[in-house]
Design a protein around this motif. Structure first.
Motif, PDB file in Angstrom:
ATOM      1  N   ALA A 315     -87.815 -45.792   3.525  1.00 56.94           N
ATOM      2  CA  ALA A 315     -88.502 -46.810   2.720  1.00 56.94           C
ATOM      3  C   ALA A 315     -88.183 -48.238   3.171  1.00 56.94           C
ATOM      4  O   ALA A 315     -89.093 -49.058   3.318  1.00 56.94           O
ATOM      5  N   PRO A 316     -86.909 -48.590   3.443  1.00 58.29           N
ATOM      6  CA  PRO A 316     -86.631 -49.964   3.906  1.00 58.29           C
ATOM      7  C   PRO A 316     -87.289 -50.280   5.244  1.00 58.29           C
ATOM      8  O   PRO A 316     -87.720 -51.412   5.477  1.00 58.29           O
ATOM      9  N   ALA A 317     -87.389 -49.276   6.117  1.00 57.37           N
ATOM     10  CA  ALA A 317     -88.047 -49.478   7.412  1.00 57.37           C
ATOM     11  C   ALA A 317     -89.533 -49.724   7.230  1.00 57.37           C
ATOM     12  O   ALA A 317     -90.130 -50.604   7.865  1.00 57.37           O
ATOM     13  N   ALA A 318     -90.147 -48.944   6.335  1.00 55.64           N
ATOM     14  CA  ALA A 318     -91.584 -49.106   6.066  1.00 55.64           C
ATOM     15  C   ALA A 318     -91.858 -50.485   5.462  1.00 55.64           C
ATOM     16  O   ALA A 318     -92.854 -51.135   5.809  1.00 55.64           O
ATOM     17  N   GLU A 319     -90.976 -50.942   4.573  1.00 57.46           N
ATOM     18  CA  GLU A 319     -91.156 -52.260   3.956  1.00 57.46           C
ATOM     19  C   GLU A 319     -91.073 -53.379   4.992  1.00 57.46           C
ATOM     20  O   GLU A 319     -91.832 -54.355   4.937  1.00 57.46           O
ATOM     21  N   LEU A 320     -90.163 -53.238   5.963  1.00 60.02           N
ATOM     22  CA  LEU A 320     -90.009 -54.257   6.989  1.00 60.02           C
ATOM     23  C   LEU A 320     -91.248 -54.316   7.883  1.00 60.02           C
ATOM     24  O   LEU A 320     -91.735 -55.409   8.213  1.00 60.02           O
ATOM     25  N   LEU A 321     -91.774 -53.154   8.252  1.00 61.29           N
ATOM     26  CA  LEU A 321     -92.987 -53.118   9.070  1.00 61.29           C
ATOM     27  C   LEU A 321     -94.174 -53.709   8.318  1.00 61.29           C
ATOM     28  O   LEU A 321     -95.015 -54.392   8.896  1.00 61.29           O
ATOM     29  N   ARG A 322     -94.234 -53.456   7.021  1.00 59.28           N
ATOM     30  CA  ARG A 322     -95.353 -53.972   6.226  1.00 59.28           C
ATOM     31  C   ARG A 322     -95.262 -55.485   6.055  1.00 59.28           C
ATOM     32  O   ARG A 322     -96.287 -56.172   5.965  1.00 59.28           O
ATOM     33  N   ALA A 323     -94.040 -56.022   6.021  1.00 62.07           N
ATOM     34  CA  ALA A 323     -93.861 -57.453   5.790  1.00 62.07           C
ATOM     35  C   ALA A 323     -94.030 -58.278   7.055  1.00 62.07           C
ATOM     36  O   ALA A 323     -94.206 -59.493   6.971  1.00 62.07           O
ATOM     37  N   TYR A 324     -93.974 -57.641   8.219  1.00 59.93           N
ATOM     38  CA  TYR A 324     -94.062 -58.381   9.473  1.00 59.93           C
ATOM     39  C   TYR A 324     -95.484 -58.903   9.673  1.00 59.93           C
ATOM     40  O   TYR A 324     -96.456 -58.303   9.203  1.00 59.93           O
ATOM     41  N   SER A 325     -95.619 -60.025  10.393  1.00 54.27           N
ATOM     42  CA  SER A 325     -96.928 -60.685  10.503  1.00 54.27           C
ATOM     43  C   SER A 325     -97.853 -60.079  11.548  1.00 54.27           C
ATOM     44  O   SER A 325     -99.054 -60.308  11.511  1.00 54.27           O
ATOM     45  N   TRP A 326     -97.332 -59.339  12.538  1.00 53.75           N
ATOM     46  CA  TRP A 326     -98.126 -58.664  13.562  1.00 53.75           C
ATOM     47  C   TRP A 326     -99.136 -59.588  14.251  1.00 53.75           C
ATOM     48  O   TRP A 326    -100.335 -59.401  14.152  1.00 53.75           O
ATOM     49  N   PRO A 327     -98.622 -60.592  14.974  1.00 49.30           N
ATOM     50  CA  PRO A 327     -99.544 -61.485  15.694  1.00 49.30           C
ATOM     51  C   PRO A 327    -100.371 -60.761  16.750  1.00 49.30           C
ATOM     52  O   PRO A 327    -101.440 -61.222  17.120  1.00 49.30           O
ATOM     53  N   GLY A 328     -99.844 -59.622  17.253  1.00 50.01           N
ATOM     54  CA  GLY A 328    -100.609 -58.832  18.221  1.00 50.01           C
ATOM     55  C   GLY A 328    -101.497 -57.783  17.593  1.00 50.01           C
ATOM     56  O   GLY A 328    -102.082 -56.948  18.295  1.00 50.01           O
ATOM     57  N   ASN A 329    -101.555 -57.781  16.246  1.00 47.92           N
ATOM     58  CA  ASN A 329    -102.465 -56.922  15.486  1.00 47.92           C
ATOM     59  C   ASN A 329    -102.210 -55.435  15.688  1.00 47.92           C
ATOM     60  O   ASN A 329    -101.069 -55.040  15.902  1.00 47.92           O
ATOM     61  N   VAL A 330    -103.247 -54.625  15.613  1.00 47.27           N
ATOM     62  CA  VAL A 330    -103.086 -53.172  15.609  1.00 47.27           C
ATOM     63  C   VAL A 330    -102.455 -52.682  16.909  1.00 47.27           C
ATOM     64  O   VAL A 330    -101.651 -51.752  16.910  1.00 47.27           O
ATOM     65  N   ARG A 331    -102.796 -53.320  18.028  1.00 43.57           N
ATOM     66  CA  ARG A 331    -102.224 -52.891  19.310  1.00 43.57           C
ATOM     67  C   ARG A 331    -100.708 -53.062  19.310  1.00 43.57           C
ATOM     68  O   ARG A 331     -99.967 -52.191  19.768  1.00 43.57           O
ATOM     69  N   GLN A 332    -100.227 -54.181  18.766  1.00 44.83           N
ATOM     70  CA  GLN A 332     -98.788 -54.411  18.702  1.00 44.83           C
ATOM     71  C   GLN A 332     -98.124 -53.405  17.764  1.00 44.83           C
ATOM     72  O   GLN A 332     -97.038 -52.885  18.066  1.00 44.83           O
ATOM     73  N   LEU A 333     -98.757 -53.112  16.631  1.00 46.47           N
ATOM     74  CA  LEU A 333     -98.210 -52.130  15.699  1.00 46.47           C
ATOM     75  C   LEU A 333     -98.124 -50.753  16.352  1.00 46.47           C
ATOM     76  O   LEU A 333     -97.114 -50.051  16.223  1.00 46.47           O
ATOM     77  N   GLU A 334     -99.167 -50.358  17.069  1.00 50.66           N
ATOM     78  CA  GLU A 334     -99.156 -49.049  17.734  1.00 50.66           C
ATOM     79  C   GLU A 334     -98.014 -48.967  18.755  1.00 50.66           C
ATOM     80  O   GLU A 334     -97.278 -47.973  18.807  1.00 50.66           O
ATOM     81  N   ASN A 335     -97.866 -50.011  19.559  1.00 49.99           N
ATOM     82  CA  ASN A 335     -96.794 -50.010  20.553  1.00 49.99           C
ATOM     83  C   ASN A 335     -95.421 -49.955  19.895  1.00 49.99           C
ATOM     84  O   ASN A 335     -94.509 -49.282  20.389  1.00 49.99           O
ATOM     85  N   ALA A 336     -95.269 -50.664  18.768  1.00 54.39           N
ATOM     86  CA  ALA A 336     -93.989 -50.660  18.060  1.00 54.39           C
ATOM     87  C   ALA A 336     -93.674 -49.272  17.514  1.00 54.39           C
ATOM     88  O   ALA A 336     -92.533 -48.793  17.618  1.00 54.39           O
ATOM     89  N   VAL A 337     -94.665 -48.601  16.941  1.00 57.09           N
ATOM     90  CA  VAL A 337     -94.441 -47.262  16.390  1.00 57.09           C
ATOM     91  C   VAL A 337     -94.086 -46.280  17.506  1.00 57.09           C
ATOM     92  O   VAL A 337     -93.167 -45.452  17.366  1.00 57.09           O
ATOM     93  N   ARG A 338     -94.791 -46.348  18.630  1.00 61.57           N
ATOM     94  CA  ARG A 338     -94.496 -45.446  19.746  1.00 61.57           C
ATOM     95  C   ARG A 338     -93.083 -45.692  20.287  1.00 61.57           C
ATOM     96  O   ARG A 338     -92.369 -44.745  20.647  1.00 61.57           O
ATOM     97  N   ARG A 339     -92.676 -46.948  20.323  1.00 64.38           N
ATOM     98  CA  ARG A 339     -91.326 -47.261  20.783  1.00 64.38           C
ATOM     99  C   ARG A 339     -90.287 -46.735  19.801  1.00 64.38           C
ATOM    100  O   ARG A 339     -89.229 -46.223  20.204  1.00 64.38           O
ATOM    101  N   LEU A 340     -90.558 -46.846  18.507  1.00 66.91           N
ATOM    102  CA  LEU A 340     -89.644 -46.318  17.491  1.00 66.91           C
ATOM    103  C   LEU A 340     -89.497 -44.807  17.632  1.00 66.91           C
ATOM    104  O   LEU A 340     -88.388 -44.270  17.525  1.00 66.91           O
ATOM    105  N   VAL A 341     -90.606 -44.116  17.838  1.00 62.67           N
ATOM    106  CA  VAL A 341     -90.559 -42.664  18.000  1.00 62.67           C
ATOM    107  C   VAL A 341     -89.749 -42.281  19.244  1.00 62.67           C
ATOM    108  O   VAL A 341     -88.943 -41.346  19.229  1.00 62.67           O
ATOM    109  N   ALA A 342     -89.951 -43.039  20.330  1.00 63.07           N
ATOM    110  CA  ALA A 342     -89.292 -42.706  21.590  1.00 63.07           C
ATOM    111  C   ALA A 342     -87.801 -43.022  21.581  1.00 63.07           C
ATOM    112  O   ALA A 342     -87.015 -42.344  22.257  1.00 63.07           O
TER     113      ALA A 342
END
Length: 454
Positions: A315-342
């Motif tokens: 839950a704290p991790a999800a809250e941090l991702l939701r609060a971030y501004s994501w200047p790179g939009n969906v592409r940046q979010l996708e790359n971040a999630v893939r990096r977290l998984v890896a």
């Protein structure tokens, strides 16, 4: 309202609330949790309108639409669904639904759509030659339940089988090219080529003719058309003017509004008018924060399918991702999630892992960024408004008209956000409650206490 409504939903709460609301509005209601029962009522001639969920215990509501149309041509169907992807909107449009609403929905909004459906005789369009395959879009991150994304889905569904050129605007990483690809893949041209055009493709005497030969009546996409030079723009104009029979569909993407480039002399006005038959605006991720959890879930599921392992967010991790501004939009979010998984060995991804991936980037963008964007949008709108008058001045009273255009949606959206509570709305806007009441009266705004349905 006057009519008989057939409601099919396996959620008892939704059946109860819709039955009560529609009955109070003057309608007769038959409600069921079964598509079999719904079809029996339809075949018996009951009902002037159907409201149906998609996922039901005994079938799929969208798959029933052709059967409903065959049994009762012209009977309108409003589809409601918790499946908030572009595929749901497109499949509903392909199956000739009268309207589509994602869950959760606003009850007053649904009631307005019901009223329109009962008052308007439905126009039945020709059925497409081939069905849309859901698998084709299973990996498209065009996911979202926010109103801006749902409006985009509906517009895509309406324009995909037209011949109009489409201009798709939005920031880098929002998914503009995905929207273009979706329009092609779910249209009648889906079996024909989809060609992305670069500046190099336009060079040489045979460049434009080679492009048309490659497209073979499919789709030409001019990606980031605003970055093309003057010579390439001229070649595009000439090519579009020479199109004959079996011409390809033309689409273009642009990070910024092209009107500003036109005013600066960097983009041809005649090319803009040839490309902007329909203009779609893809929202930035910070403008649809409520879609971030859905997108994360989508990317985690994709990573698991690709063999990267199963992961879930604390839950704290999800809250941090939701609060971030994501200047790179969906592409940046996708790359971040893939990096977290890896990079995460455990099945659960914690806040520390998210902080490590996001690094020292700011958690939020300066508030002035949003204001600058709003000012730029207003400026573009006003310039376009003046341009439409062909060198003549607009009618007198422009100041009050523009203030009204800005004030009306601002108050309506604020009222919607506060559930119709005028005291909270006045506090949100920073104005006196009596001032708000006067503006509501002057602007003829209808105030309704809203309730959200899950």
């Amino acid at each position: 309202m006057d009519g008989t409504i057939l409601v099919a939903d396996d959620d008892r709460t939704i059946r109860t609330v819709l039955t009560q609301a529609l009955t109070r509005a003057g309608c007769k209601v038959h409600a069921t949790a079964s598509l079999v029962t719904l079809m029996r009522w339809v075949e018996e001639g009951k009902g002037d309108l159907v409201i149906s969920d998609v996922v039901m215990p005994d079938g799929n509501g969208i798959e029933q639409l052709p059967k409903i149309s065959e049994a009762r041509p012209g009977l309108p169907v409003i589809v409601i669904s918790a499946q908030n992807t572009i595929m749901t909107a497109i499949q509903a449009a392909e199956a000739e639904a009268y309207d589509y609403l994602p869950k959760p929905f606003d009850l007053p909004d649904l009631m307005k759509r019901v009223s329109r459906a009962l008052d308007t005789r439905r126009h039945v369009a020709p059925r497409p030659s081939a069905p849309v395959e859901a698998a084709a879009a299973s990996d498209l991150p065009l996911v979202g339940r926010t109103p801006t994304m749902q409006a985009l889905y509906r517009l895509v569904a309406r324009v995909m089988n037209t011949q109009l050129p489409v201009l798709i605007t939005g920031e880098s990483g929002t998914g503009k090219s995905l929207v273009a690809r979706a329009i092609h893949d779910f249209s009648d041209r889906r079996t024909l080529p989809f060609v992305t055009v670069s500046a190099a493709d336009l060079e040489g005497a045979d460049g434009p003719s080679s492009l048309l030969a490659r497209a073979r009546g499919g789709t030409l996409l001019f990606d980031e058309v605003g970055d093309l030079g003057a010579e390439a723009q001229t070649r595009i104009v000439r090519m579009l003017d020479a199109l004959g029979e079996h011409a390809p569909r033309v689409m273009a993407t642009s990070q910024g509004a092209l009107s500003g480039r036109i005013d600066g002399g960097d983009f041809r006005r005649d090319l803009y008018y040839r490309l902007a038959g329909v203009e779609l605006q893809v929202p930035a991720l910070r403008e649809r924060v409520d879609d971030i959890p859905l997108l994360i879930e989508h990317f985690l599921a994709r990573a698991e399918r690709e063999g990267m392992g199963q992961r879930r967010l604390a839950a704290p991790a999800a809250e941090l991702l939701r609060a971030y501004s994501w200047p790179g939009n969906v592409r940046q979010l996708e790359n971040a999630v893939r990096r977290l998984v890896a990079t995460t060995a455990q099945e659960e991804i914690g806040r520390a892992e998210v902080e490590a991936v996001l690094g020292g980037q700011p958690a939020a963008e300066p508030l002035s960024g949003g204001s600058d964007q709003l000012s730029a949008s207003v400026e573009r709108h006003l310039k376009r408004y003046f341009d439409l008058h062909g060198g003549e001045l607009p009618p007198p009273g422009l100041y009050q008209r523009i203030l009204r255009e800005v004030e009306l949606p601002l108050i309506e959206i604020a009222l919607d956000a506060t559930g119709g509570n005028q005291a909270r709305c006045a506090d949100l806007l920073g104005i006196n409650r009596n001032t708000l009441r006067k503006k509501i009266t002057d602007l003829d705004i209808r105030v309704t206490r809203r309730r959200k349905l899950m």
